[in-house]
Design a protein around this motif. Structure first.
Motif, PDB file in Angstrom:
ATOM      1  N   ILE A 268       0.830  -1.132  -0.063  1.00 33.52           N
ATOM      2  CA  ILE A 268       0.113  -0.190   0.074  1.00 33.52           C
ATOM      3  C   ILE A 268       0.955   1.337   0.083  1.00 33.52           C
ATOM      4  O   ILE A 268       0.558   2.254  -0.598  1.00 33.52           O
ATOM      5  N   ASN A 269       1.791   1.288   0.859  1.00 35.30           N
ATOM      6  CA  ASN A 269       2.657   2.382   0.774  1.00 35.30           C
ATOM      7  C   ASN A 269       3.539   2.759  -0.600  1.00 35.30           C
ATOM      8  O   ASN A 269       3.412   3.839  -1.111  1.00 35.30           O
ATOM      9  N   ASP A 270       3.858   1.598  -1.155  1.00 31.38           N
ATOM     10  CA  ASP A 270       4.504   1.795  -2.694  1.00 31.38           C
ATOM     11  C   ASP A 270       3.621   2.264  -3.670  1.00 31.38           C
ATOM     12  O   ASP A 270       3.844   2.902  -4.501  1.00 31.38           O
ATOM     13  N   ARG A 271       2.278   1.562  -3.676  1.00 35.67           N
ATOM     14  CA  ARG A 271       1.307   1.887  -4.374  1.00 35.67           C
ATOM     15  C   ARG A 271       0.739   3.666  -4.131  1.00 35.67           C
ATOM     16  O   ARG A 271       0.635   4.241  -5.063  1.00 35.67           O
ATOM     17  N   ASP A 272       0.875   3.980  -2.884  1.00 37.73           N
ATOM     18  CA  ASP A 272       0.598   5.345  -2.578  1.00 37.73           C
ATOM     19  C   ASP A 272       1.438   6.307  -3.338  1.00 37.73           C
ATOM     20  O   ASP A 272       1.224   7.439  -3.778  1.00 37.73           O
ATOM     21  N   ARG A 273       2.734   5.817  -3.197  1.00 33.98           N
ATOM     22  CA  ARG A 273       3.984   6.766  -3.791  1.00 33.98           C
ATOM     23  C   ARG A 273       3.773   6.777  -5.352  1.00 33.98           C
ATOM     24  O   ARG A 273       4.149   7.735  -5.940  1.00 33.98           O
ATOM     25  N   LEU A 274       3.448   5.671  -5.870  1.00 39.28           N
ATOM     26  CA  LEU A 274       2.981   5.763  -7.377  1.00 39.28           C
ATOM     27  C   LEU A 274       1.936   6.575  -7.514  1.00 39.28           C
ATOM     28  O   LEU A 274       2.063   7.602  -8.657  1.00 39.28           O
ATOM     29  N   GLN A 275       0.989   6.704  -6.810  1.00 34.94           N
ATOM     30  CA  GLN A 275      -0.143   7.626  -7.115  1.00 34.94           C
ATOM     31  C   GLN A 275       0.408   9.032  -7.045  1.00 34.94           C
ATOM     32  O   GLN A 275      -0.056   9.939  -7.713  1.00 34.94           O
ATOM     33  N   GLU A 276       1.228   9.311  -6.060  1.00 35.39           N
ATOM     34  CA  GLU A 276       1.772  10.712  -6.003  1.00 35.39           C
ATOM     35  C   GLU A 276       2.324  11.210  -7.200  1.00 35.39           C
ATOM     36  O   GLU A 276       2.512  12.278  -7.520  1.00 35.39           O
ATOM     37  N   ARG A 277       2.939  10.214  -8.051  1.00 35.40           N
ATOM     38  CA  ARG A 277       3.781  10.577  -9.110  1.00 35.40           C
ATOM     39  C   ARG A 277       2.841  10.555 -10.561  1.00 35.40           C
ATOM     40  O   ARG A 277       3.504  10.328 -11.634  1.00 35.40           O
TER      41      ARG A 277
ATOM     42  N   VAL B 173      17.713   6.788  -5.776  1.00 38.41           N
ATOM     43  CA  VAL B 173      17.388   6.302  -6.991  1.00 38.41           C
ATOM     44  C   VAL B 173      16.168   6.802  -7.316  1.00 38.41           C
ATOM     45  O   VAL B 173      15.317   6.891  -6.841  1.00 38.41           O
ATOM     46  N   ALA B 174      15.932   6.967  -8.859  1.00 41.07           N
ATOM     47  CA  ALA B 174      14.787   7.223  -9.592  1.00 41.07           C
ATOM     48  C   ALA B 174      13.491   6.346  -9.119  1.00 41.07           C
ATOM     49  O   ALA B 174      13.761   5.072  -9.441  1.00 41.07           O
ATOM     50  N   LEU B 175      12.547   6.609  -8.554  1.00 38.68           N
ATOM     51  CA  LEU B 175      11.604   6.018  -8.158  1.00 38.68           C
ATOM     52  C   LEU B 175      10.599   5.687  -9.346  1.00 38.68           C
ATOM     53  O   LEU B 175       9.351   6.203  -9.474  1.00 38.68           O
ATOM     54  N   THR B 176      11.117   5.087 -10.340  1.00 38.87           N
ATOM     55  CA  THR B 176      10.353   4.677 -11.368  1.00 38.87           C
ATOM     56  C   THR B 176       9.218   3.637 -11.109  1.00 38.87           C
ATOM     57  O   THR B 176       9.476   2.690 -10.174  1.00 38.87           O
ATOM     58  N   PRO B 177       8.174   3.419 -11.999  1.00 36.84           N
ATOM     59  CA  PRO B 177       7.554   2.351 -11.745  1.00 36.84           C
ATOM     60  C   PRO B 177       7.972   0.971 -11.930  1.00 36.84           C
ATOM     61  O   PRO B 177       7.757   0.071 -11.197  1.00 36.84           O
ATOM     62  N   GLU B 178       8.996   0.958 -12.880  1.00 39.03           N
ATOM     63  CA  GLU B 178       9.834  -0.482 -12.894  1.00 39.03           C
ATOM     64  C   GLU B 178      10.493  -0.657 -11.534  1.00 39.03           C
ATOM     65  O   GLU B 178      10.674  -1.993 -11.113  1.00 39.03           O
ATOM     66  N   PHE B 179      11.073   0.366 -10.770  1.00 39.66           N
ATOM     67  CA  PHE B 179      11.708   0.086  -9.767  1.00 39.66           C
ATOM     68  C   PHE B 179      10.863  -0.472  -8.537  1.00 39.66           C
ATOM     69  O   PHE B 179      11.150  -1.329  -7.850  1.00 39.66           O
ATOM     70  N   LEU B 180       9.674   0.206  -8.652  1.00 43.36           N
ATOM     71  CA  LEU B 180       8.898   0.306  -7.446  1.00 43.36           C
ATOM     72  C   LEU B 180       8.271  -1.403  -7.734  1.00 43.36           C
ATOM     73  O   LEU B 180       8.016  -2.046  -6.834  1.00 43.36           O
ATOM     74  N   LEU B 181       7.517  -1.620  -8.935  1.00 42.49           N
ATOM     75  CA  LEU B 181       6.933  -2.567  -9.226  1.00 42.49           C
ATOM     76  C   LEU B 181       7.359  -3.899  -9.530  1.00 42.49           C
ATOM     77  O   LEU B 181       7.276  -5.089  -9.314  1.00 42.49           O
ATOM     78  N   ASP B 182       8.469  -3.927 -10.443  1.00 43.03           N
ATOM     79  CA  ASP B 182       9.358  -4.864 -10.929  1.00 43.03           C
ATOM     80  C   ASP B 182      10.344  -5.285 -10.008  1.00 43.03           C
ATOM     81  O   ASP B 182      10.649  -6.328 -10.036  1.00 43.03           O
ATOM     82  N   LEU B 183      10.892  -4.379  -9.265  1.00 38.43           N
ATOM     83  CA  LEU B 183      11.881  -4.910  -8.397  1.00 38.43           C
ATOM     84  C   LEU B 183      11.476  -4.704  -6.922  1.00 38.43           C
ATOM     85  O   LEU B 183      11.718  -5.814  -6.357  1.00 38.43           O
ATOM     86  N   LYS B 184      11.053  -3.788  -6.333  1.00 33.48           N
ATOM     87  CA  LYS B 184      10.948  -3.492  -4.834  1.00 33.48           C
ATOM     88  C   LYS B 184       9.804  -4.597  -4.543  1.00 33.48           C
ATOM     89  O   LYS B 184       9.751  -5.121  -3.513  1.00 33.48           O
TER      90      LYS B 184
END
Length: 598
Positions: free
Chosen positions: A296-305, A528-539
């Motif tokens: 949820i925390n990472d999803r919210d960070r994506l929503q901010e971007r 590091v750049a918080l790209t969707p790939e970083f958050l979704l595919d990696l983290k």
């Protein structure tokens, strides 16, 4: 479970002595075919020596794990850091959130329970065990019934007979007319069955006869003391034959006690297994809850971007991760509640009824301590202590007794009857009639012999052959069960070895997954750049791998603790391990479960 090799010989000797004693007591006190008897003894004893000799030189083994490259490469400081963010210890202070219960409440009532408390409650209250406890009590009453066969029986008979005869045309003694006779009889005595097979009856009687004929009347009393013995000399003779039902009833009582002990062992094992199942479900819920929070925390960070570099597809994908993990949390919540209710069903505590929504929280954590064991020690202990093997030994004894009875049944019937009767009579005076008994003027003696034998004697011979086959069958059944016990112990030991090794493997995997997630979080902290790939595919995937590794480690710990319990169960010593004294339990009074008022 640690023993030196020198201690194995007494164990093997103890097994051999036990079996030899069992067979000698059960089979060598009657005229059996001695060759057949020795063959049966040798057959049973060989089933032990074959198994024991095959592992006589086995060493004492301590559980070990293969060294892990992951753990060896981690410094102590790094390992401590990873254990603080992952593994069982990292969740000790986390809140267990179970959601809404069946009563519509979010706030959960919870009761903390140790494993020992759960076992003690189950032993005291479990309904299935209470039902099983009645069986030995019933068998004990059946033993009393069998013993009562030789109790003396008091009897009393009384009768009155009136006979009237017109006697017209009767010119006996020059008289003609009607006759009337009245007889009063009182008899009392004691009759009892003898262990020799006979029956002894001692009685006394008083007969009063009043008669009239042709105007002449007579009135006299007759007293008697009678002793009568009926004794078989062939079929039915002997204490071992006539006490057979008592011995069978006593064996049945001991068998039911062993069966109850088996039920108690299984209950203790089931409580332990259910306790650890609940512990696993609880830990799995904590892991899934933390994973959901991270997602949820990472999803919210994506929503901010969303207005910068996150397209709707990637945002929807993140939301999908959240809902999938929320579904895992919901399912695991149910597993916790189901496991709690299953444990409540086993312990049957009045303070924790199954219908209540109170949750049991397991206090004990699964242990990770290496055990030492010897295959010979474990198998020898099991062969001496498993309840079903004790029941099988009693079955051999029973078949031996039935063979003795069938052997005796082949003999012809030859009964001798001996009797003695003292009589005395006196007119109008019952006391004087009894007094004349001891003048020995009227003494009767009875001696009789009765012989009977069926031509061909086929039924008794067939019954005897049936008993021989049944006895041999009971020995083979025992051998089969002993072999199954050996297999059970070996499987339990292998599960112990495997589960202990898996703890190391799954722990290393968890540490590696935690280290990978820590590295990603360090990159994130470094900017590091918080790209969707970083958050979704990696983290997010690293978080999921860590949660899976944590769950597998917990499962391996639970499996190891269950394997310890199962090993003691298969050796028949789980009660001693759990501090349950079976003798105290079996001697405690049986109390009925409370009944609902109609």
């Amino acid at each position: 479970m640690r023993h030196s090799s020198a201690s194995f010989a007494p164990l093997r000797s103890g097994i051999t002595t036990l079996l030899a004693g069992t067979l000698i007591v059960s089979g060598c006190t009657s005229p059996f075919d001695l060759a057949d008897e020795r063959a049966l003894q040798q057959q049973l004893l060989s089933s032990y020596t074959t198994e024991v000799d095959a592992i006589a030189a086995g060493p004492v083994i301590e559980l070990q794990r293969m060294p892990s490259d992951v753990i060896q490469e981690l410094s102590p400081q790094r390992s401590a850091e990873l254990n603080s963010i992952s593994g069982i210890e990292a969740y000790r202070d986390d809140e267990l959130i179970l959601g809404q219960n069946l009563l519509g409440n979010e706030n959960q009532l919870a009761v903390q329970l140790t494993l020992q408390q759960a076992i003690e409650l189950a032993v005291r209250n479990n309904l299935d065990l209470q039902v099983a406890r009645y069986t030995p009590a019933i068998s004990e009453t059946q033993l009393t019934q069998a013993e009562a066969f030789f109790d003396a029986n008091f009897f009393f008979n009384s009768g009155y007979v009136r006979t009237a005869d017109p006697n017209f045309g009767n010119t006996f003694a020059g008289q003609e007319g009607a006759s009337l006779q009245e007889d009063y009889n009182f008899e009392t005595g004691i009759r009892n069955n003898l262990i020799s097979g006979g029956q002894l009856t001692t009685s006394t009687s008083l007969n009063h006869t009043h008669s009239s004929f042709g105007g002449t009347t007579s009135n006299f009393f007759e007293g008697n003391i009678t002793i009568n013995l009926v004794q078989p000399l062939l079929r039915g003779f002997g204490s071992d034959i006539n006490r057979a039902n008592i011995i069978l009833a006593r064996n049945a009582l001991e068998s039911t006690r062993q069966t109850l002990r088996e039920d108690l062992l299984n209950l203790a094992a089931n409580v332990e297994a259910q306790y650890w199942t609940l512990s696993f479900s609880k830990q799995a819920l904590l892991i899934q809850t933390r994973l959901l929070e991270r997602t949820i925390n990472d999803r919210d960070r994506l929503q901010e971007r969303a207005e910068f570099d996150v397209n709707p597809v990637r945002l929807t994908e993140a939301s999908s991760f959240v809902e999938l993990r929320r579904a895992d949390v919901i399912r695991t919540r149910q597993e916790v509640r189901d496991a709690s209710d299953a444990l409540k069903r086993l312990i049957n505590s009045p303070e924790l009824p199954v219908a209540d929504e109170t949750i049991i929280i397991p206090v004990d954590w699964p242990v990770d301590v290496p055990l030492q064991f010897s295959l010979l020690d474990a198998i020898s202990t099991a062969l001496l202590n498993r309840p079903e093997l004790q029941v099988a030994l009693y079955n051999i004894k029973d078949s031996s007794i039935r063979q003795r009875v069938a052997e005796n049944g082949r003999l012809p019937i030859l009964n001798i009857t001996l009797g003695n009767n003292l009589s005395g009579a006196e007119a109008n005076n019952p006391a004087a009639g009894y007094g004349d008994l001891f003048d020995l003027d009227f003494v009767d003696y009875i001696a009789q012999i009765a012989f009977e034998m069926p031509i061909g004697n086929r039924e008794p011979e067939a019954a005897y052959q049936e008993s021989i086959l049944a006895r041999k069958q009971s020995v083979v059944i025992y051998q089969d069960q002993a072999q199954q016990v050996v297999l059970d112990v070996k499987n339990a030991l292998r599960e112990l070895l495997t589960s202990y090794e898996l703890i190391g493997a799954t722990r290393a995997a968890r540490l590696a997954a935690a280290d990978a997630l820590r590295a990603i979080e360090e990159q994130e902290a470094a900017g590091v750049a918080l790209t969707p790939e970083f958050l979704l595919d990696l983290k997010l995937q690293a978080q999921e791998r860590l949660a899976d590794a944590e769950t597998q480690e917990v499962q391996s710990l639970i499996n190891y603790n269950n394997a310890i319990s199962i090993l003691y169960l298969q050796m028949g010593t789980l009660l001693e391990r759990d501090g349950i004294v079976f003798e105290n339990y079996i001697n405690a009074p049986v109390t009925a479960a409370p009944l609902l008022e109609p």
